[in-house]
Design a protein around this motif. Sequence first.
Motif, PDB file in Angstrom:
ATOM      1  N   UNK A  53      45.746  31.825  35.363  1.00  0.00           N
ATOM      2  CA  UNK A  53      44.782  32.440  36.267  1.00  0.00           C
ATOM      3  C   UNK A  53      44.755  31.628  37.559  1.00  0.00           C
ATOM      4  N   UNK A  54      44.717  32.295  38.715  1.00  0.00           N
ATOM      5  CA  UNK A  54      44.642  33.722  38.942  1.00  0.00           C
ATOM      6  C   UNK A  54      45.876  34.468  38.430  1.00  0.00           C
ATOM      7  N   UNK A  55      45.650  35.744  38.106  1.00  0.00           N
ATOM      8  CA  UNK A  55      46.728  36.571  37.582  1.00  0.00           C
ATOM      9  C   UNK A  55      47.661  37.056  38.681  1.00  0.00           C
ATOM     10  N   UNK A  56      47.114  37.311  39.873  1.00  0.00           N
ATOM     11  CA  UNK A  56      47.884  37.884  40.980  1.00  0.00           C
ATOM     12  C   UNK A  56      48.050  36.876  42.110  1.00  0.00           C
ATOM     13  N   UNK A  73      39.000  41.908  33.088  1.00  0.00           N
ATOM     14  CA  UNK A  73      39.713  41.637  34.338  1.00  0.00           C
ATOM     15  C   UNK A  73      38.673  41.622  35.447  1.00  0.00           C
ATOM     16  N   UNK A  74      38.687  40.608  36.300  1.00  0.00           N
ATOM     17  CA  UNK A  74      37.607  40.440  37.263  1.00  0.00           C
ATOM     18  C   UNK A  74      38.095  39.627  38.451  1.00  0.00           C
ATOM     19  N   UNK A  75      37.270  39.578  39.497  1.00  0.00           N
ATOM     20  CA  UNK A  75      37.601  38.673  40.595  1.00  0.00           C
ATOM     21  C   UNK A  75      36.654  37.484  40.591  1.00  0.00           C
ATOM     22  N   UNK A  76      37.089  36.400  41.206  1.00  0.00           N
ATOM     23  CA  UNK A  76      36.260  35.225  41.400  1.00  0.00           C
ATOM     24  C   UNK A  76      36.678  34.558  42.704  1.00  0.00           C
ATOM     25  N   UNK A  77      35.871  33.616  43.176  1.00  0.00           N
ATOM     26  CA  UNK A  77      36.144  32.996  44.462  1.00  0.00           C
ATOM     27  C   UNK A  77      37.466  32.235  44.436  1.00  0.00           C
ATOM     28  N   UNK A  80      40.109  36.169  44.127  1.00  0.00           N
ATOM     29  CA  UNK A  80      41.346  36.337  43.381  1.00  0.00           C
ATOM     30  C   UNK A  80      41.041  36.947  42.017  1.00  0.00           C
ATOM     31  N   UNK A  81      42.036  37.637  41.475  1.00  0.00           N
ATOM     32  CA  UNK A  81      41.870  38.371  40.215  1.00  0.00           C
ATOM     33  C   UNK A  81      42.265  37.488  39.044  1.00  0.00           C
ATOM     34  N   UNK A  82      41.398  37.448  38.027  1.00  0.00           N
ATOM     35  CA  UNK A  82      41.639  36.677  36.811  1.00  0.00           C
ATOM     36  C   UNK A  82      41.429  37.571  35.601  1.00  0.00           C
TER      37      UNK A  82
END
Length: 461
Positions: free
Chosen positions: A39-42, A289-293, A307-309
């Motif tokens: 993570x991040x995934x992307x 699946x979510x975003x975080x700072x 960013x997506x994790x």
Amino acid sequence: MPRLTTRLHRFAPALLLLAAPLTLAADEPARWDAPGAGNPLLPGYFADPSIVHDGNSWYIFATIDPWGDKRLGLWTSENGRDWRFSTPNWPTKAAATSPTSGDSKVWAPSVVRAANGRWFMYVSVGSEVWVGTAAAPAGPWRDANGGKPLIARDFAPAYHMIDAEAFIDDDGQAYLYWGSGLNWTNGHCFVVKLKPDMVTFDGPPRDVTPENYFEGPFMVKAKGRYLLTYSDGNTTKDTYKVRYAIGATPFGPFHEAPNSPLLQTDAARDIVSPGHHAVFRAKGQSYILYHRQALPWPQSGDTVLRQVAVDPLTIAPDGTFAPVRPTHGSAVAGFAAARDRGLEWTPLGDGEAARAADDNYATLWRAPARGSGTIVADLGAIRQVAGSRLRPEFATRRYRYALDTSRDGKRWTRLLAPGDHQGSPITLRHPVTTRYLRLTVATPGAGLWEWSIDGETAQRR
């Protein structure tokens, strides 16, 4: 065993067998900037992800940061780890705007497959919800509502008419949930039953707002219970989190679960403001699946970069959730294969260059603010090379690269002339037998997540 219904229900039965409660692996690596983090995934800054699986491919639709764009981002992968970036042909800010839309950009897609086999996208443009349709997730997409918003801004002007999420129940009946607050307060959640065309409302919308609701609703069904998950707090600060409420019907009434929040900031482990999520299944396991700072946090100035994790999600036998322990990646090994990193290489000289070879999308190598920057890659021995894959900081921006080759690290030959490139990954074809490659980044301040070097026999993505 409880039963789970999400956006993939009925259309990917192999993914919907509920696993036994997951025992989380140790969170290794423990630090966000350690090599090998999953993570991040992307590779980049994206938010509000929606994920679907069709055929042999995964698709993640997402808001492009900072704070939206004139179109959406679409990431495609066959193995859940190596992702290719594109932008769907619809929506765009120009093609999905009404006189009441406002200046805000394209946000927060929700993509589902309907009972008729077609795919539908519910997406926020400005402060309104639009709907499009396609025969496949990759498109081409088109407007499905006669060139007008499905939910206009003035439906409930005290709240934002954004963040629509479609839910398809066990019987194939579709529902649409949406709603956000103004000025980071006063969020309300609305729901309406949809007719089979996935566009027409079947009855009036209802206000089903649970306690502590702000935005980002996502419905999950488990063991006959309807679990309304949603975000609360401020995504630009460290207060954003995922909560959930329980109801007996798709219309509730919903009351927040005793063990909510489901997912929240863990400042000691550098995980800040996780939220605006989707729930899906892969290989018999549930995931969120979510975003975080983006890290390091906070960012300078007013920039909002997320960013997506992805992390495992456990559902208890009574159909409730266990709180999620967000990770830096090791606990998602069951979702996806290892990344295709190409040939192993080590940087010469500048220690910061190692960030471009550490298999971590949270760490960047960055070119100087003025002039050009270089990375010299040592393959350890003379090898056959097919080309490179570059994952730049922003997939939507153009970057200028050149490449040189050397067998001894002293005498260099130009391999690729300076040229402008865009995308992620940027694929450069340069067959050569060499030990050293020198990448010149001629865009001042440009960031690079990863540089993968492919051998001649490698299968390039």
